[in-house]
Design a protein around this motif. Structure first.
Motif, PDB file in Angstrom:
ATOM      1  N   ALA A 401       0.834  -1.214   0.000  1.00  0.00           N
ATOM      2  CA  ALA A 401       0.000   0.000   0.000  1.00  0.00           C
ATOM      3  C   ALA A 401       0.863   1.256   0.000  1.00  0.00           C
ATOM      4  N   ASN A 402       1.872   1.288   0.834  1.00  0.00           N
ATOM      5  CA  ASN A 402       2.753   2.463   0.901  1.00  0.00           C
ATOM      6  C   ASN A 402       3.501   2.681  -0.413  1.00  0.00           C
ATOM      7  N   ALA A 403       3.950   1.585  -1.007  1.00  0.00           N
ATOM      8  CA  ALA A 403       4.723   1.694  -2.251  1.00  0.00           C
ATOM      9  C   ALA A 403       3.865   2.258  -3.389  1.00  0.00           C
ATOM     10  N   ILE A 404       2.637   1.785  -3.492  1.00  0.00           N
ATOM     11  CA  ILE A 404       1.758   2.273  -4.560  1.00  0.00           C
ATOM     12  C   ILE A 404       1.269   3.683  -4.253  1.00  0.00           C
ATOM     13  N   HIS A 405       0.860   3.912  -3.017  1.00  0.00           N
ATOM     14  CA  HIS A 405       0.213   5.184  -2.664  1.00  0.00           C
ATOM     15  C   HIS A 405       1.121   6.387  -2.910  1.00  0.00           C
ATOM     16  N   LYS A 406       2.381   6.287  -2.492  1.00  0.00           N
ATOM     17  CA  LYS A 406       3.267   7.446  -2.637  1.00  0.00           C
ATOM     18  C   LYS A 406       3.472   7.794  -4.109  1.00  0.00           C
ATOM     19  N   ARG A 407       3.517   6.771  -4.963  1.00  0.00           N
ATOM     20  CA  ARG A 407       3.693   7.025  -6.396  1.00  0.00           C
ATOM     21  C   ARG A 407       2.414   7.567  -7.028  1.00  0.00           C
ATOM     22  N   LEU A 408       1.273   7.057  -6.567  1.00  0.00           N
ATOM     23  CA  LEU A 408      -0.005   7.501  -7.107  1.00  0.00           C
ATOM     24  C   LEU A 408      -0.244   8.979  -6.786  1.00  0.00           C
ATOM     25  N   ILE A 409       0.055   9.389  -5.570  1.00  0.00           N
ATOM     26  CA  ILE A 409      -0.105  10.793  -5.164  1.00  0.00           C
ATOM     27  C   ILE A 409       0.772  11.697  -6.028  1.00  0.00           C
ATOM     28  N   LYS A 410       2.022  11.283  -6.214  1.00  0.00           N
ATOM     29  CA  LYS A 410       2.961  12.094  -7.003  1.00  0.00           C
ATOM     30  C   LYS A 410       2.552  12.148  -8.472  1.00  0.00           C
ATOM     31  N   ALA A 411       2.020  11.046  -8.990  1.00  0.00           N
ATOM     32  CA  ALA A 411       1.728  10.965 -10.425  1.00  0.00           C
ATOM     33  C   ALA A 411       0.493  11.767 -10.821  1.00  0.00           C
ATOM     34  N   ILE A 412      -0.577  11.712 -10.012  1.00  0.00           N
ATOM     35  CA  ILE A 412      -1.832  12.343 -10.459  1.00  0.00           C
ATOM     36  C   ILE A 412      -2.166  13.611  -9.680  1.00  0.00           C
ATOM     37  N   GLY A 413      -1.459  13.846  -8.566  1.00  0.00           N
ATOM     38  CA  GLY A 413      -1.546  15.140  -7.898  1.00  0.00           C
ATOM     39  C   GLY A 413      -2.833  15.434  -7.154  1.00  0.00           C
ATOM     40  N   LEU A 414      -3.649  14.415  -6.836  1.00  0.00           N
ATOM     41  CA  LEU A 414      -4.847  14.657  -6.041  1.00  0.00           C
ATOM     42  C   LEU A 414      -4.494  14.724  -4.562  1.00  0.00           C
ATOM     43  N   LYS A 415      -5.420  15.197  -3.760  1.00  0.00           N
ATOM     44  CA  LYS A 415      -5.199  15.336  -2.322  1.00  0.00           C
ATOM     45  C   LYS A 415      -4.805  13.996  -1.717  1.00  0.00           C
ATOM     46  N   ASP A 416      -3.829  14.023  -0.814  1.00  0.00           N
ATOM     47  CA  ASP A 416      -3.347  12.813  -0.153  1.00  0.00           C
ATOM     48  C   ASP A 416      -4.219  12.524   1.073  1.00  0.00           C
ATOM     49  N   ARG A 417      -5.078  11.497   0.967  1.00  0.00           N
ATOM     50  CA  ARG A 417      -5.951  11.112   2.073  1.00  0.00           C
ATOM     51  C   ARG A 417      -5.372   9.962   2.895  1.00  0.00           C
ATOM     52  N   GLY A 418      -4.171   9.516   2.520  1.00  0.00           N
ATOM     53  CA  GLY A 418      -3.453   8.578   3.361  1.00  0.00           C
ATOM     54  C   GLY A 418      -3.671   7.106   3.059  1.00  0.00           C
ATOM     55  N   VAL A 419      -2.886   6.278   3.775  1.00  0.00           N
ATOM     56  CA  VAL A 419      -2.973   4.826   3.710  1.00  0.00           C
ATOM     57  C   VAL A 419      -3.713   4.361   4.957  1.00  0.00           C
ATOM     58  N   LYS A 420      -4.729   3.520   4.784  1.00  0.00           N
ATOM     59  CA  LYS A 420      -5.631   3.185   5.885  1.00  0.00           C
ATOM     60  C   LYS A 420      -5.777   1.678   6.055  1.00  0.00           C
ATOM     61  N   ASP A 421      -5.815   1.245   7.311  1.00  0.00           N
ATOM     62  CA  ASP A 421      -6.074  -0.156   7.647  1.00  0.00           C
ATOM     63  C   ASP A 421      -7.586  -0.343   7.697  1.00  0.00           C
ATOM     64  N   SER A 422      -8.148  -1.077   6.738  1.00  0.00           N
ATOM     65  CA  SER A 422      -9.601  -1.191   6.609  1.00  0.00           C
ATOM     66  C   SER A 422     -10.005  -2.654   6.432  1.00  0.00           C
TER      67      SER A 422
END
Length: 475
Positions: A401-422
């Protein structure tokens, strides 16, 4: 997104601003309950329903909550203020401003009979109110966050009426398809699920719950039935207001024959989804590769929803399932270029594998990575936006999750709502590193524009692939 499966139904409530010197002659037939107390309405003010929308007088509510409401006749604008919170709206314009930031309303404010109509759920959420509408008794319930007497679903009521009013939830629609019971509600409750014999049936009790404006009719005995013809395992689904004081809805699912039933439930947005699956002789319709072919890292890409389950609907009325598939196919296209990765899809057309089928497919083929792709939505709050990534407990899933999320935020530039345990079924019951991506909010005009862009989708797809490769230590 997982949240919001099948068909969802939303009731938009509205404030009615009564301008100075104007009145409405119709008699009051509805009530407003604010923090458990009945609001006294002047004789010239009433709750009305216009084109299936509930309208309530903001002047009276504002006085009770100490909101400040200013009407500018020249610009036809309304400013609503509580302390430092300011909302600005204009008649006949869908764009409003909250703290000087633009947001888009589902319906523009209007002047009706020399009165200004403003969307209540938008205003109430920004001003800290919870809103619900009891269509049967024609009552508007308003609950402020600072009300000390407000009860949660787990609370024990300690007064006869007020606490019951605040906790009561309303069911607007009940459906059964693809072996899933879907209950659309205006709030969350904890269901009590029982497995009974002779005949074999699943009983779902919903405490502190009653029926709202149901699309399905109830008979004179306050009972209803669903049409379940064609469902392979179910002979009948019936529902009723099982108890009063406190209210409780009961839904009974009668099974055709006794079998091992695996029951899961979760809330996805405003829908309670109860998933029933016969696990005694389950065979997935998705064809897995033979064991001899599993020589590379196996990545399963799961486009959420599909077929009869459209997911949520975007602000421009597009289906989430189509966004999920479009982005997933781009991820597949990029992964097919990776010689060390074998990519498999839970679906690559507009079909609907159940969540259990998706899980069992990934587990059966011993996948190394599972990525479920979704779009988020909160139609009542079009200002909500951003990207969030979900995992369930396992450290491997958190790492992915961390590996994908950080790249996704940087690539598309939307608000970072974080990585969540769900605790979501497709990431909870899979046995490998698994994540569920909520790429953005289809209910937000800016997010939707980015998410539906072919260019942005390729950027997102590359970010997802790069995150997967980092987790798998593939260069």
């Amino acid at each position: 997104m997982m949240k919001k499966v099948i068909l969802s139904m939303f009731l938009s409530l509205f404030f009615l601003i009564i301008l100075p010197g104007q009145s409405q002659a119709a008699a009051n037939q509805s009530k407003i309950i604010l923090d458990g107390q009945k609001v006294i309405l002047p004789s010239d003010v009433q709750v009305t329903v216009i084109n299936e929308h509930v309208m309530i007088p903001i002047r009276v509510v504002a006085e009770n909550l100490k909101f400040r409401v200013d009407w500018d006749q020249k610009s036809h604008s309304v400013k609503i203020q509580q302390n430092s919170n300011i909302i600005s709206l204009h008649v006949d314009q869908r764009e409003a401003k909250v703290a000087e930031k633009p947001v888009i309303l589902d319906i523009a404010p209007q002047i009706l009979n020399k009165s200004v109509v403003v969307p209540i759920r938008f205003v109430s959420e920004e001003m800290g109110l919870a809103v619900s509408w009891d269509n049967k008794d024609k009552i508007v319930y308003l609950t402020s966050n600072n009300n000390d007497s407000a009860q949660t679903e787990d609370s024990t009521p300690h007064s006869e009426n007020n606490e019951k009013v605040l906790s009561l939830k309303h069911i607007n629609e009940i459906k059964f398809l693809n072996n899933q019971l879907v209950v659309s509600m205006d709030g969350k409750v904890t269901p009590i699920i029982s497995d009974l014999k002779d005949p074999h049936r699943i009983v779902v009790d919903l405490p502190n719950t009653t029926f709202g404006d149901l699309s399905q009719p109830l008979d004179t005995g306050s009972m209803g039935k669903l049409d379940v013809r064609g469902q392979p395992n179910v002979s009948e689904v019936r529902y009723s207001l099982f108890d009063r004081d406190p209210d409780q809805v009961r839904i009974v699912i009668e099974l055709i024959q006794a079998s091992v039933i695996h029951v899961n439930h979760e809330f996805i947005g405003d829908q309670l989804v109860i998933d029933l699956n016969d696990t005694s002789d389950f065979e997935s319709p998705i064809q897995a590769p033979s064991a001899g072919e599993q020589v590379r890292k196996i990545v399963v890409i799961d486009p959420g929803h599909g077929g009869s389950d459209p997911g949520t609907t975007s602000i421009s009325k597009k289906h989430e399932k189509d966004f999920n598939l479009a982005l997933s196919l781009k991820v597949q296209e990029l992964l097919l270029k990776e010689p060390e990765i074998e990519v498999l899809m839970t679906r690559d057309t507009d079909v609907y594998p159940t969540r259990t089928e998706r899980v069992q497919f990934a587990n059966k083929i011993n996948a190394d990575v599972f990525v479920s792709i979704h779009g988020n939505s909160v139609l009542e709050s079009p200002q909500a936006n951003g990207t969030e990534t979900h995992y369930y407990q396992r450290s491997s899933s958190k790492e992915l999750a961390n590996a994908i999320h950080k790249r996704l935020i940087k690539a598309i530039g939307l608000k970072d709502r974080g990585v969540k345990d769900s605790s979501l079924q497709v990431i909870r019951e899979t046995k490998m590193a698994a994540v569920l991506l909520e790429v953005g909010f289809l209910s937000n005009i800016s997010d939707e524009k980015a998410m539906l862009s072919n260019t942005v989708q390729y950027k997102a797809a590359q970010a997802i692939v790069d995150g997967i490769k980092e987790y798998l230590s593939i260069r």
